[in-house]
Design an enzyme around this catalytic site. Structure first.
Site, short mmCIF file in Angstrom:
data_model
loop_
_atom_site.label_atom_id
_atom_site.label_comp_id
_atom_site.label_asym_id
_atom_site.label_seq_id
_atom_site.Cartn_x
_atom_site.Cartn_y
_atom_site.Cartn_z
N ILE A 11 0.83 -1.20 0.00
CA ILE A 11 0.00 0.00 0.00
C ILE A 11 0.87 1.25 0.00
CG2 ILE A 11 -1.98 -1.12 1.10
CD1 ILE A 11 -1.08 0.20 3.75
N CYS A 12 0.24 2.35 -0.37
CA CYS A 12 0.90 3.65 -0.44
C CYS A 12 1.61 3.91 0.88
CB CYS A 12 -0.16 4.72 -0.70
SG CYS A 12 0.50 6.39 -0.80
N PRO A 13 2.83 4.36 0.85
CA PRO A 13 3.63 4.85 -0.28
C PRO A 13 4.63 3.83 -0.84
CG PRO A 13 4.69 5.55 1.72
CD PRO A 13 3.47 4.74 2.12
N ASP A 38 -2.61 -1.39 -5.30
CA ASP A 38 -3.16 -0.25 -4.55
C ASP A 38 -3.67 0.78 -5.56
OD1 ASP A 38 -3.79 1.88 -2.93
OD2 ASP A 38 -1.83 2.01 -1.98
#
Length: 74
Positions: A11-13, A38
């Site tokens: 997931i981000c980042p 994501d």
């Protein structure tokens, strides 16, 4: 030579951080392939290319899988 990054499940980042490191280590005009799941990665990769002057060669999104090819320009 094309480097491939599998960022599925991250997931981000994390996906954009992996792309950033790969671009930093790549040679001029080298293409990096990034695969992510994501949804945030779509805008992140577009902004990354725009901000750092790299070329988004292709973007494919299907069944929750995002695939990008980014060419190092600067």
């Amino acid at each position: 030579m094309t480097q491939k990054i599998d960022a599925t499940g991250l997931i981000c980042p994390e996906p954009i951080m992996l792309l950033h490191r790969a671009i930093h280590e790549a040679n001029h005009c080298e293409v990096i392939e990034l695969v992510a799941t994501d949804p945030t990665a779509e805008k992140d990769v577009e902004k990354f290319c725009e901000y750092l002057n790299h070329e988004l060669v292709s973007k494919k999104i299907s069944d929750g899988l995002l695939e990008f090819k980014v060419k190092k320009i600067s």
